[in-house]
Design an enzyme around this catalytic site. Sequence first.
Site, PDB file in Angstrom:
ATOM      1  N   GLN A 135      -4.412  -4.869   7.172  1.00  0.00           N
ATOM      2  CA  GLN A 135      -5.351  -5.849   6.633  1.00  0.00           C
ATOM      3  C   GLN A 135      -5.308  -7.195   7.349  1.00  0.00           C
ATOM      4  O   GLN A 135      -6.048  -8.107   6.998  1.00  0.00           O
ATOM      5  CB  GLN A 135      -5.069  -6.055   5.139  1.00  0.00           C
ATOM      6  CG  GLN A 135      -5.263  -4.823   4.281  1.00  0.00           C
ATOM      7  CD  GLN A 135      -6.703  -4.355   4.226  1.00  0.00           C
ATOM      8  OE1 GLN A 135      -7.639  -5.105   4.517  1.00  0.00           O
ATOM      9  NE2 GLN A 135      -6.903  -3.100   3.860  1.00  0.00           N
ATOM     10  N   HIS A 162       0.864  -1.178   0.000  1.00  0.00           N
ATOM     11  CA  HIS A 162       0.000   0.000   0.000  1.00  0.00           C
ATOM     12  C   HIS A 162       0.899   1.225   0.000  1.00  0.00           C
ATOM     13  O   HIS A 162       2.016   1.205   0.508  1.00  0.00           O
ATOM     14  CB  HIS A 162      -0.867  -0.037   1.269  1.00  0.00           C
ATOM     15  CG  HIS A 162      -1.922   1.015   1.340  1.00  0.00           C
ATOM     16  ND1 HIS A 162      -1.644   2.327   1.640  1.00  0.00           N
ATOM     17  CD2 HIS A 162      -3.272   0.952   1.178  1.00  0.00           C
ATOM     18  CE1 HIS A 162      -2.766   3.027   1.661  1.00  0.00           C
ATOM     19  NE2 HIS A 162      -3.774   2.216   1.379  1.00  0.00           N
ATOM     20  N   CYS A 185      -4.773   2.355  -3.731  1.00  0.00           N
ATOM     21  CA  CYS A 185      -3.538   2.911  -3.153  1.00  0.00           C
ATOM     22  C   CYS A 185      -2.369   1.937  -3.327  1.00  0.00           C
ATOM     23  O   CYS A 185      -1.561   1.755  -2.421  1.00  0.00           O
ATOM     24  CB  CYS A 185      -3.725   3.259  -1.678  1.00  0.00           C
ATOM     25  SG  CYS A 185      -4.948   4.539  -1.384  1.00  0.00           S
ATOM     26  N   LYS A 233     -10.593  -0.326  10.505  1.00  0.00           N
ATOM     27  CA  LYS A 233     -10.748  -1.545   9.718  1.00  0.00           C
ATOM     28  C   LYS A 233     -11.132  -2.746  10.588  1.00  0.00           C
ATOM     29  O   LYS A 233     -11.360  -3.840  10.067  1.00  0.00           O
ATOM     30  CB  LYS A 233      -9.452  -1.844   8.954  1.00  0.00           C
ATOM     31  CG  LYS A 233      -9.087  -0.785   7.904  1.00  0.00           C
ATOM     32  CD  LYS A 233      -7.818  -1.154   7.180  1.00  0.00           C
ATOM     33  CE  LYS A 233      -7.335  -0.023   6.280  1.00  0.00           C
ATOM     34  NZ  LYS A 233      -8.225   0.185   5.122  1.00  0.00           N
ATOM     35  N   ASP A 280       3.170  -3.818   8.111  1.00  0.00           N
ATOM     36  CA  ASP A 280       1.899  -3.133   7.900  1.00  0.00           C
ATOM     37  C   ASP A 280       0.798  -4.142   8.200  1.00  0.00           C
ATOM     38  O   ASP A 280       0.546  -5.063   7.423  1.00  0.00           O
ATOM     39  CB  ASP A 280       1.823  -2.634   6.454  1.00  0.00           C
ATOM     40  CG  ASP A 280       0.451  -2.080   6.072  1.00  0.00           C
ATOM     41  OD1 ASP A 280      -0.468  -2.098   6.910  1.00  0.00           O
ATOM     42  OD2 ASP A 280       0.303  -1.629   4.916  1.00  0.00           O
TER      43      ASP A 280
END
Length: 408
Positions: A201, A121, A362, A224, A198
């Site tokens: 997700q 991302h 993104c 999220k 990261d």
Amino acid sequence: MNIEAVREQFPILHQQVNGHPLVYLDSAASSQKPRSVIDAVSRYYELDHSNVHRGVHTLGSRATDAYEGAREKVAKFLNAKSAEEIVFTRGTTTALNLVASSYARTVCKEGDEIVITPMEHHANLIPWQQAAKATGATLKYIPLQPDGTVSLADVEQTVTPNTKVVAMTHVSNVLGVVNPIKEVTAIARKNGAVMVVDGAQSTPHMKVDVQDLDCDFYAFSGHKMCGPTGIGALYGKKELLSNMEPIEYGGEMIDFVDLYESTWKESPYRFEGGTPIIAGAVGLGAAIDFLEQIGLDEIDKHEKKLAAYAYDKLSTIEDVTIYGPKTNRVGLVTFNLGDIHPHDVSTVLDSYGIAIRAGHHCAQPLMRWLNVSATARASFYLYNNEEEIDRLVDGLIRTKEFFGHAIG
């Protein structure tokens, strides 16, 4: 997991959009909020709101307890060694920028390397571009396999003793692939590099144990994972955070201020200048309570079942191209429908009350790797069911019929 009982707890799902019951398939962008989270934030503002760490009055104590209590919940949720390793941020983007600016720009120099992947991302790509430019370090990319996965052999070949930082998404927001973070961390560690993950997700969908992963930094966003927008956190090993300089200065993050010199509080407070995101932290704590009550293992199992069901159903539609591996994926399916632009696909689906994401997500370098300008993405969460996927498939068939001339 009783899906209908779960769905009942999300007020926003019980509405019609364009004359159809809402089918929300865009949770990878932002999940919906259960009543318990909405009520927790409302209750904080109604009864407990005050600034934290400052007032000695009752409301100040309540607010501080709620804010620091949320930090404790995050630490336990990630299995950090202590709450001192949790920095509240606006979200994953802010957390990753903090590491790139405060850590990487300090330790990197000309001749050093920063290693990432093409699937990142933009929030886990641009900060490293800028850190490399600022320090003279070389930005390197681990190549992707044809199905979009990462090979450990390629990681071994790309990461060298000159590498100072390896940054990688735990789960791709486009391909849905789950990366082997624990194994990549071991390779980074062997070469003397720190591992930055990261987790935007992954954290909402699976049990995360930062001690087991052994990563040095782990970032995620609350919105999220059923929490409010504007709140997230950075996990960082205490010995690293303690030696990093703040990048935002002002009230609350200081220890002592003179006319010409100042000193900082210990971490994590040195990174939380100004009035923090108190209500957001309260909501994030409530979201963690909600997810843990259901069980991350149950959520993971449910989503993988939905992803497999969606993959199989979409595969039956002629002219649909699905990106990423069939297995080893979380609850999302990214696809294109012939030559129909994803924005047009999304627009038609919206007319049937079906919300998906369309665009480059993104992740423009990954789009170029896929040789497309954009894709459509349907993402699932704990409140979705197979009937909604059936409606998605029906909507795509109708879209194909409407734009029949564009299929080629």
